[in-house]
Scaffold this active site. Sequence first.
Site, PDB file in Angstrom:
ATOM      1  N   CYS A  94       0.820  -1.218   0.000  1.00 39.93           N
ATOM      2  CA  CYS A  94       0.000   0.000   0.000  1.00 39.93           C
ATOM      3  C   CYS A  94       0.853   1.267   0.000  1.00 39.93           C
ATOM      4  O   CYS A  94       1.484   1.558  -0.995  1.00 39.93           O
ATOM      5  CB  CYS A  94      -0.967  -0.058   1.172  1.00 39.93           C
ATOM      6  SG  CYS A  94      -2.497   0.824   0.856  1.00 39.93           S
ATOM      7  N   HIS A 190      -3.045  -6.001   2.401  1.00 40.23           N
ATOM      8  CA  HIS A 190      -2.912  -6.027   3.864  1.00 40.23           C
ATOM      9  C   HIS A 190      -3.471  -7.351   4.380  1.00 40.23           C
ATOM     10  O   HIS A 190      -3.914  -8.206   3.612  1.00 40.23           O
ATOM     11  CB  HIS A 190      -3.740  -4.878   4.466  1.00 40.23           C
ATOM     12  CG  HIS A 190      -3.193  -3.524   4.224  1.00 40.23           C
ATOM     13  ND1 HIS A 190      -2.015  -3.052   4.766  1.00 40.23           N
ATOM     14  CD2 HIS A 190      -3.695  -2.503   3.474  1.00 40.23           C
ATOM     15  CE1 HIS A 190      -1.821  -1.802   4.379  1.00 40.23           C
ATOM     16  NE2 HIS A 190      -2.818  -1.445   3.595  1.00 40.23           N
TER      17      HIS A 190
HETATM   18  N1  GLN Z   1      -2.503   6.797   1.698  1.00 40.09           N
HETATM   19  C1  GLN Z   1      -2.471   5.720   0.722  1.00 40.09           C
HETATM   20  C2  GLN Z   1      -3.842   5.447   0.081  1.00 40.09           C
HETATM   21  O1  GLN Z   1      -4.862   5.698   0.714  1.00 40.09           O
HETATM   22  C3  GLN Z   1      -1.984   4.426   1.368  1.00 40.09           C
HETATM   23  C4  GLN Z   1      -2.924   3.924   2.437  1.00 40.09           C
HETATM   24  C5  GLN Z   1      -2.429   2.615   3.056  1.00 40.09           C
HETATM   25  O2  GLN Z   1      -1.216   2.386   3.173  1.00 40.09           O
HETATM   26  N2  GLN Z   1      -3.387   1.742   3.465  1.00 40.09           N
HETATM   27  O3  GLN Z   1      -3.900   4.954  -1.043  1.00 40.09           O
END
Ligand code: GLN
Length: 241
Positions: A94, A190
């Site tokens: 992510c 995740h």
């Molecule tokens: N800020 C980034 C997004 O929303 C990454 C978010 C995250 O790492 N879950 O795409």
Amino acid sequence: MKLEIAFLYHDLMNIYGDRGNIITLSQRARWRGIETTVTELSVGDPVDPDKYDFYFFGGGQDKEQYAVADDLKGEKGAALKEAAAKGAVFLAVCGGYQLLGHYYRPDNGPDLLGIGLLDVHTIAGNKRCIGNVIIQSEFGTLVAFENHSGKTYLGPQARPLGRSEIGYGNNAEDGNEGAIQNNVFGCYLHGSLLPKNPHFADHLLKLALQRRYGPVELTPLDDTVEMAAHRAALQRARDTR
Ligand code: GLN
């Protein structure tokens, strides 16, 4: 054998239990008698490009990404690129994935420059992509969870990690999830990813070990529990589609 793991920005980029990837990889090595060291490296910490076999770079909110992007400028980013060029394995999830690309364009404010380990770029979308994920990949079926607004687009140097069976994937447009370039793996997976996908964890472990030892074979582990969790996550994702 020994394995050196670097946990990048452990204190800033570690949401949705991404630390579970470090726990899984180090434990699956230790269960095989491989001496494993985990080193936490955050803002201001130097990186020795020859020391680490595996780097993990987890997810984080935009505000953390600003601090991390700033830290990646200059010699830190150069050291990570040198490590990748020497065969070190990276797994980025992510926010970490986005900063291994060329840039992440948040909803407001200037582009956050990445280090360009992956030929990808990301633009904040106007909706969050949230939910259970199943992808079909060359490493088998992977189950996970996603929560991102970023939409990531691959350039010609990168190839997708897999195809989305369930989930939004990189950008909710092309049906692909993640990116691979050399030994660098980026994704929106995740969960955390590796505990429920032991087959992928072992693939990364073998890659990380062969940097120092050449081709290695890993003794099989009893993955009854891990695969039960994998199947349960598959069922849940398909039931809630
Ligand atoms: N800020 C980034 C997004 O929303 C990454 C978010 C995250 O790492 N879950 O795409």
